[in-house]
Design an enzyme around this catalytic site. Sequence first.
Site, PDB file in Angstrom:
ATOM      1  N   SER A 143     -15.393  -6.289  -0.025  1.00 46.05           N
ATOM      2  CA  SER A 143     -14.968  -4.215  -0.218  1.00 46.05           C
ATOM      3  C   SER A 143     -16.321  -3.503  -0.684  1.00 46.05           C
ATOM      4  CB  SER A 143     -13.754  -4.272  -1.201  1.00 46.05           C
ATOM      5  OG  SER A 143     -13.429  -3.264  -1.013  1.00 46.05           O
ATOM      6  N   TYR A 156      -9.234  -4.234  -9.562  1.00 45.88           N
ATOM      7  CA  TYR A 156      -9.837  -4.454  -8.170  1.00 45.88           C
ATOM      8  C   TYR A 156     -11.334  -4.712  -7.550  1.00 45.88           C
ATOM      9  CZ  TYR A 156      -9.736  -3.532  -3.204  1.00 45.88           C
ATOM     10  OH  TYR A 156      -9.845  -3.701  -1.655  1.00 45.88           O
TER      11      TYR A 156
HETATM   12  P1  NAD Z   1      -2.341  -3.501   4.201  1.00 44.44           P
HETATM   13  O1  NAD Z   1      -1.283  -3.382   2.601  1.00 44.44           O
HETATM   14  O2  NAD Z   1      -2.544  -2.810   5.401  1.00 44.44           O
HETATM   15  O3  NAD Z   1      -2.082  -5.168   4.745  1.00 44.44           O
HETATM   16  C1  NAD Z   1      -2.597  -6.524   3.442  1.00 44.44           C
HETATM   17  C2  NAD Z   1      -0.875  -7.441   4.316  1.00 44.44           C
HETATM   18  O4  NAD Z   1      -1.146  -8.259   3.419  1.00 44.44           O
HETATM   19  C3  NAD Z   1       0.145  -7.381   3.934  1.00 44.44           C
HETATM   20  O5  NAD Z   1       0.838  -8.148   5.395  1.00 44.44           O
HETATM   21  C4  NAD Z   1       0.698  -8.081   3.039  1.00 44.44           C
HETATM   22  O6  NAD Z   1       2.098  -8.467   3.755  1.00 44.44           O
HETATM   23  C5  NAD Z   1       0.028  -9.576   3.024  1.00 44.44           C
HETATM   24  N1  NAD Z   1      -0.446  -9.586   2.080  1.00 44.44           N
HETATM   25  C6  NAD Z   1       0.018  -8.889   0.223  1.00 44.44           C
HETATM   26  N2  NAD Z   1      -0.263  -9.503  -0.701  1.00 44.44           N
HETATM   27  C7  NAD Z   1       0.566 -11.268   0.314  1.00 44.44           C
HETATM   28  C8  NAD Z   1       0.000 -12.573  -0.303  1.00 44.44           C
HETATM   29  N3  NAD Z   1       0.479 -12.333  -1.767  1.00 44.44           N
HETATM   30  N4  NAD Z   1      -0.356 -13.764   0.477  1.00 44.44           N
HETATM   31  C9  NAD Z   1      -0.505 -13.287   1.580  1.00 44.44           C
HETATM   32  N5  NAD Z   1       0.212 -12.170   2.063  1.00 44.44           N
HETATM   33  C10 NAD Z   1      -0.437 -10.984   1.249  1.00 44.44           C
HETATM   34  O7  NAD Z   1      -3.710  -4.076   3.286  1.00 44.44           O
HETATM   35  P2  NAD Z   1      -5.312  -3.889   3.998  1.00 44.44           P
HETATM   36  O8  NAD Z   1      -5.754  -2.852   4.311  1.00 44.44           O
HETATM   37  O9  NAD Z   1      -5.230  -4.055   5.402  1.00 44.44           O
HETATM   38  O10 NAD Z   1      -6.397  -5.019   3.383  1.00 44.44           O
HETATM   39  C11 NAD Z   1      -6.615  -5.604   3.754  1.00 44.44           C
HETATM   40  C12 NAD Z   1      -7.566  -6.546   3.447  1.00 44.44           C
HETATM   41  O11 NAD Z   1      -9.244  -5.853   3.070  1.00 44.44           O
HETATM   42  C13 NAD Z   1      -7.719  -6.452   1.871  1.00 44.44           C
HETATM   43  O12 NAD Z   1      -8.150  -7.347   1.315  1.00 44.44           O
HETATM   44  C14 NAD Z   1      -7.884  -5.395   1.541  1.00 44.44           C
HETATM   45  O13 NAD Z   1      -8.553  -5.775   0.230  1.00 44.44           O
HETATM   46  C15 NAD Z   1      -9.346  -5.739   1.690  1.00 44.44           C
HETATM   47  N6  NAD Z   1      -9.777  -3.971   2.389  1.00 44.44           N
HETATM   48  C16 NAD Z   1      -8.517  -2.827   2.516  1.00 44.44           C
HETATM   49  C17 NAD Z   1      -9.912  -1.868   2.697  1.00 44.44           C
HETATM   50  C18 NAD Z   1      -8.973  -0.593   3.083  1.00 44.44           C
HETATM   51  O14 NAD Z   1      -9.579   0.505   3.218  1.00 44.44           O
HETATM   52  N7  NAD Z   1      -8.279  -0.293   3.649  1.00 44.44           N
HETATM   53  C19 NAD Z   1     -11.534  -1.608   2.469  1.00 44.44           C
HETATM   54  C20 NAD Z   1     -11.889  -2.096   1.711  1.00 44.44           C
HETATM   55  C21 NAD Z   1     -10.640  -3.867   1.836  1.00 44.44           C
END
Ligand code: NAD
Length: 258
Positions: A143, A156
């Site tokens: 991130s 985080y």
């Molecule tokens: P989201 O919450 O929309 O989806 C996350 C998915 O991961 C869900 O399907 C959930 O069920 C699954 N999950 C959660 N805990 C889990 C576990 N212990 N084991 C297996 N699956 C699990 O999140 P997102 O926004 O799609 O984020 C995905 C990744 O991208 C994360 O690592 C997040 O930190 C990173 N990220 C997101 C953003 C953003 O703005 N959305 C920005 C930078 C990084």
Amino acid sequence: MARTAGRLANKVIIVTGAAKGIGNAIARCVSREGATVVLTDIDGERARDAVVLLGDGCIFMELDVADQGRFDSVAAETLTRFGRIDGLVNNAGINVKYEPLAMPDAEWHRCLNINLKGQWNGCRAVLPTMVRQQAGAIVNISSVHGHQIVPASFPYPVSKSAILGLTRALGVEYAPNNIRVNSISPGYVDTDLLQDYFNSLPDPDSARRSTDELIPARRVCRPDEVGMTTVFLLSDEAPYIAGSDIVIDGGRLAMYHN
Ligand code: NAD
């Protein structure tokens, strides 16, 4: 079934957190390029629906990435079923955000266990197979929080900057085995995780508008824009990229201030 067309044709790729959000977009992009995709998620019901939508060449395995033994089983089952593992996308992650001294100790462990140890569990599960194959690619989702700090977002960014270290360490260690370990650092991506964050603020709509204003591209990232970069890093188009990080943030990190 062998899938013969596309930039990832005949590759077998495991994606974590693939039920929704960025992980689901990655699974779609990877599948569109001809890979066999093993979608994994802790949320079995939603992920099974996602697999039906993706169709041929995709299967689902339930996985909590914090469970090292289960990750080993997912890798073993993938190998038994498809005979190889070409790629792993360590995407699953959670938001855990506090002022540091207000953070309960259990929250430190929850964040680090899923966001960081979860990715190491994945690397550890697939690397022996990739070393035997003398080929493979791992993409870890970090991130922009791994690069710059937003106050009251602890721990985080600790987990996300550690992912950059994990990626560099394994990238260097396994490059001689023709295994490329890289990461992607997205900025704001339009998923439930982001909307939940906006919803936690006093005025979610105005928070979203001012976020758009802060970004040189004047909008947040679409999940498939992370998916397309993931396809590139998994593909044979990136044979010399190892231990690197690609920032996808519409130019925000390059800006001094506004
Ligand atoms: P989201 O919450 O929309 O989806 C996350 C998915 O991961 C869900 O399907 C959930 O069920 C699954 N999950 C959660 N805990 C889990 C576990 N212990 N084991 C297996 N699956 C699990 O999140 P997102 O926004 O799609 O984020 C995905 C990744 O991208 C994360 O690592 C997040 O930190 C990173 N990220 C997101 C953003 C953003 O703005 N959305 C920005 C930078 C990084």
